[in-house]
Design a protein around this motif. Structure first.
Motif, PDB file in Angstrom:
ATOM      1  N   GLU A 241      17.756   5.054  21.437  1.00  0.00           N
ATOM      2  CA  GLU A 241      16.993   5.435  20.246  1.00  0.00           C
ATOM      3  C   GLU A 241      15.505   5.206  20.456  1.00  0.00           C
ATOM      4  O   GLU A 241      14.673   6.069  20.145  1.00  0.00           O
ATOM      5  N   GLU A 242      15.165   4.025  21.022  1.00  0.00           N
ATOM      6  CA  GLU A 242      13.751   3.733  21.282  1.00  0.00           C
ATOM      7  C   GLU A 242      13.170   4.695  22.317  1.00  0.00           C
ATOM      8  O   GLU A 242      12.012   5.113  22.214  1.00  0.00           O
ATOM      9  N   PHE A 243      13.993   5.027  23.316  1.00  0.00           N
ATOM     10  CA  PHE A 243      13.554   5.973  24.338  1.00  0.00           C
ATOM     11  C   PHE A 243      13.244   7.334  23.719  1.00  0.00           C
ATOM     12  O   PHE A 243      12.209   7.956  24.008  1.00  0.00           O
ATOM     13  N   ASN A 244      14.155   7.811  22.858  1.00  0.00           N
ATOM     14  CA  ASN A 244      13.957   9.120  22.218  1.00  0.00           C
ATOM     15  C   ASN A 244      12.733   9.113  21.303  1.00  0.00           C
ATOM     16  O   ASN A 244      11.990  10.097  21.240  1.00  0.00           O
ATOM     17  N   ILE A 245      12.557   7.963  20.593  1.00  0.00           N
ATOM     18  CA  ILE A 245      11.378   7.854  19.720  1.00  0.00           C
ATOM     19  C   ILE A 245      10.087   7.889  20.542  1.00  0.00           C
ATOM     20  O   ILE A 245       9.139   8.607  20.231  1.00  0.00           O
ATOM     21  N   GLU A 246      10.081   7.102  21.618  1.00  0.00           N
ATOM     22  CA  GLU A 246       8.888   7.052  22.473  1.00  0.00           C
ATOM     23  C   GLU A 246       8.644   8.391  23.150  1.00  0.00           C
ATOM     24  O   GLU A 246       7.499   8.862  23.277  1.00  0.00           O
ATOM     25  N   LYS A 247       9.754   9.015  23.601  1.00  0.00           N
ATOM     26  CA  LYS A 247       9.642  10.323  24.250  1.00  0.00           C
ATOM     27  C   LYS A 247       9.073  11.345  23.260  1.00  0.00           C
ATOM     28  O   LYS A 247       8.180  12.134  23.599  1.00  0.00           O
ATOM     29  N   GLY A 248       9.611  11.308  22.025  1.00  0.00           N
ATOM     30  CA  GLY A 248       9.115  12.227  20.996  1.00  0.00           C
ATOM     31  C   GLY A 248       7.642  11.995  20.697  1.00  0.00           C
ATOM     32  O   GLY A 248       6.871  12.954  20.519  1.00  0.00           O
ATOM     33  N   ARG A 249       7.239  10.709  20.642  1.00  0.00           N
ATOM     34  CA  ARG A 249       5.837  10.389  20.379  1.00  0.00           C
ATOM     35  C   ARG A 249       4.938  10.895  21.497  1.00  0.00           C
ATOM     36  O   ARG A 249       3.882  11.491  21.254  1.00  0.00           O
ATOM     37  N   LEU A 250       5.364  10.647  22.739  1.00  0.00           N
ATOM     38  CA  LEU A 250       4.570  11.103  23.887  1.00  0.00           C
ATOM     39  C   LEU A 250       4.491  12.621  23.952  1.00  0.00           C
ATOM     40  O   LEU A 250       3.436  13.196  24.247  1.00  0.00           O
ATOM     41  N   VAL A 251       5.644  13.267  23.681  1.00  0.00           N
ATOM     42  CA  VAL A 251       5.660  14.737  23.706  1.00  0.00           C
ATOM     43  C   VAL A 251       4.724  15.296  22.632  1.00  0.00           C
ATOM     44  O   VAL A 251       3.951  16.227  22.870  1.00  0.00           O
ATOM     45  N   GLN A 252       4.796  14.708  21.418  1.00  0.00           N
ATOM     46  CA  GLN A 252       3.939  15.173  20.324  1.00  0.00           C
ATOM     47  C   GLN A 252       2.472  14.925  20.644  1.00  0.00           C
ATOM     48  O   GLN A 252       1.609  15.765  20.369  1.00  0.00           O
ATOM     49  N   GLN A 253       2.229  13.756  21.241  1.00  0.00           N
ATOM     50  CA  GLN A 253       0.858  13.414  21.610  1.00  0.00           C
ATOM     51  C   GLN A 253       0.297  14.410  22.625  1.00  0.00           C
ATOM     52  O   GLN A 253      -0.824  14.901  22.493  1.00  0.00           O
ATOM     53  N   GLN A 254       1.102  14.701  23.643  1.00  0.00           N
ATOM     54  CA  GLN A 254       0.664  15.653  24.667  1.00  0.00           C
ATOM     55  C   GLN A 254       0.561  17.068  24.104  1.00  0.00           C
ATOM     56  O   GLN A 254      -0.331  17.834  24.474  1.00  0.00           O
ATOM     57  N   ARG A 255       1.474  17.388  23.174  1.00  0.00           N
ATOM     58  CA  ARG A 255       1.430  18.716  22.555  1.00  0.00           C
ATOM     59  C   ARG A 255       0.124  18.890  21.774  1.00  0.00           C
ATOM     60  O   ARG A 255      -0.505  19.940  21.834  1.00  0.00           O
ATOM     61  N   LEU A 256      -0.268  17.815  21.023  1.00  0.00           N
ATOM     62  CA  LEU A 256      -1.523  17.881  20.271  1.00  0.00           C
ATOM     63  C   LEU A 256      -2.720  18.026  21.208  1.00  0.00           C
ATOM     64  O   LEU A 256      -3.651  18.779  20.929  1.00  0.00           O
ATOM     65  N   LYS A 257      -2.663  17.294  22.334  1.00  0.00           N
ATOM     66  CA  LYS A 257      -3.745  17.392  23.312  1.00  0.00           C
ATOM     67  C   LYS A 257      -3.830  18.806  23.874  1.00  0.00           C
ATOM     68  O   LYS A 257      -4.921  19.374  24.042  1.00  0.00           O
TER      69      LYS A 257
END
Length: 226
Positions: free
Chosen positions: A36-52
């Motif tokens: 769950e933490e991995f998916n949350i972190e992965k989602g955060r990183l993906v969203q962060q990179q997507r915004l960038k």
């Protein structure tokens, strides 16, 4: 009551099974939480990179739009300059054609004689000098000398002053001049050019807005025409 070895072994196995089950359940719980933490972190990183990435391409898009506007503006300015050049060339051609027709004026001696008297008298009114020398084309020397008395009389009739007029026998206007006169007074310190070309140039400057309007129509962006 004492337990037999078989009972002891059975209880030990039972305890081991319980511990193993607890361990497996704890391990599954840890795995689930880690997942769950991995998916949350992965989602955060993906969203962060997507915004960038989105910000990067939005910036690039704005740069492209700005470049397009600059290029469009430059091309529009170049087109306007070309149009202006073509128009000015056309106006110049019209004036050149007018100069060619001026060169034909001296061929009509009667008309040219009247014009010379008018040009001389107009310039005399500007000078208001008692002694004036005329510079003319060498080809016009005899004609102008025959018009001096008429010009003097016309001047005196309107201003009631005598003057002496003479033609310069040493300095002549260039042969390619269309015609007309230069008037010199005060020992050469005062000069008025009244050749046909100078009159055309003066009229052209005054009538240039009307000439452009006649050739190209009225400019809707121009408020004043002077």
């Amino acid at each position: 009551m004492a337990l037999s070895d078989a009972d002891v072994q059975k209880q030990i196995k039972h305890m081991m099974a319980f511990i193993e089950q607890e361990a497996n359940e704890k391990a599954e719980e840890i795995d689930a939480k880690a997942e769950e933490e991995f998916n949350i972190e992965k989602g955060r990183l993906v969203q962060q990179q997507r915004l960038k990435i989105m910000e990067y391409y939005e910036k690039k898009e704005k740069q492209v739009e700005l470049q397009k506007k600059i290029q469009s503006s430059n091309m529009l300015n170049q087109a306007r300059l070309k149009v202006l050049k073509v128009r000015e060339d056309h106006v110049r051609n019209v004036l050149d054609e007018a100069r060619k027709r001026l060169a034909e004026v001296p061929n009509n001696k009667e008309l040219y004689s009247e014009l010379l008297v008018t040009l001389i008298v107009q310039a005399l009114f500007q000078l208001v000098e008692p002694q004036v020398t005329l510079r003319v084309r060498q080809a016009d020397k005899g004609l102008v000398e025959g018009l001096l008395s008429k010009a003097q009389a016309s001047y005196k009739a309107k201003i009631s002053k005598d003057l002496q007029l003479k033609v310069d026998n040493e300095n002549f206007l260039p042969a390619e001049t269309c015609g007309g006169v230069d008037l010199v007074a005060a020992k050469g310190r005062i000069k008025i050019c009244n050749t046909l070309e100078s009159r055309l140039e003066l009229i052209a400057q005054q009538l240039l807005p009307q000439i452009r309007t006649a050739l190209f129509g009225r400019n809707p962006n121009r408020k004043f025409t002077d």
